[in-house]
Scaffold this motif. Sequence first.
Motif, mmCIF file in Angstrom:
data_model
loop_
_atom_site.group_PDB
_atom_site.id
_atom_site.type_symbol
_atom_site.label_atom_id
_atom_site.label_comp_id
_atom_site.label_asym_id
_atom_site.label_seq_id
_atom_site.Cartn_x
_atom_site.Cartn_y
_atom_site.Cartn_z
ATOM 1 N N GLY A 23 0.816 -1.214 0.000
ATOM 2 C CA GLY A 23 0.000 0.000 0.000
ATOM 3 C C GLY A 23 0.848 1.261 0.000
ATOM 4 O O GLY A 23 0.561 2.216 -0.726
ATOM 5 N N LEU A 24 1.895 1.259 0.804
ATOM 6 C CA LEU A 24 2.786 2.422 0.838
ATOM 7 C C LEU A 24 3.502 2.617 -0.495
ATOM 8 O O LEU A 24 3.658 3.749 -0.962
ATOM 9 N N ALA A 25 3.920 1.531 -1.109
ATOM 10 C CA ALA A 25 4.598 1.628 -2.404
ATOM 11 C C ALA A 25 3.653 2.169 -3.471
ATOM 12 O O ALA A 25 4.042 3.012 -4.293
ATOM 13 N N LEU A 26 2.419 1.707 -3.469
ATOM 14 C CA LEU A 26 1.441 2.208 -4.440
ATOM 15 C C LEU A 26 1.140 3.686 -4.214
ATOM 16 O O LEU A 26 1.036 4.463 -5.170
ATOM 17 N N ALA A 27 0.998 4.079 -2.961
ATOM 18 C CA ALA A 27 0.739 5.488 -2.654
ATOM 19 C C ALA A 27 1.922 6.352 -3.080
ATOM 20 O O ALA A 27 1.738 7.430 -3.666
ATOM 21 N N PHE A 28 3.123 5.895 -2.805
ATOM 22 C CA PHE A 28 4.321 6.636 -3.200
ATOM 23 C C PHE A 28 4.370 6.813 -4.716
ATOM 24 O O PHE A 28 4.623 7.912 -5.220
ATOM 25 N N ALA A 29 4.102 5.744 -5.444
ATOM 26 C CA ALA A 29 4.142 5.815 -6.907
ATOM 27 C C ALA A 29 3.070 6.757 -7.441
ATOM 28 O O ALA A 29 3.311 7.523 -8.372
ATOM 29 N N LYS A 30 1.892 6.705 -6.853
ATOM 30 C CA LYS A 30 0.796 7.561 -7.318
ATOM 31 C C LYS A 30 1.125 9.033 -7.103
ATOM 32 O O LYS A 30 0.915 9.862 -7.985
ATOM 33 N N PHE A 31 1.644 9.374 -5.951
ATOM 34 C CA PHE A 31 1.937 10.774 -5.667
ATOM 35 C C PHE A 31 3.178 11.265 -6.397
ATOM 36 O O PHE A 31 3.312 12.445 -6.687
ATOM 37 N N ARG A 32 4.072 10.385 -6.715
ATOM 38 C CA ARG A 32 5.305 10.783 -7.403
ATOM 39 C C ARG A 32 5.091 10.936 -8.909
ATOM 40 O O ARG A 32 5.833 11.652 -9.570
#
Length: 62
Positions: A23-32
Amino acid sequence: MEHQATGDSMWAFVVIGGFIILGLALAFAKFRNKTTPAQDARTEQATHDLYKEQSRDDAMRG
């Protein structure tokens, strides 16, 4: 019996931890991965140009 309980709790920790990390990796990718309107326009124009070039090449081939 004690060994089984430890194994089960460890497995639960791994599954829950993996879910959180994913979940954290997906959130990071989405915001980046944000683009500006200028980047979007440039991408759209480049796509349009490629389609036009492909159509021209197809017409020349017959």
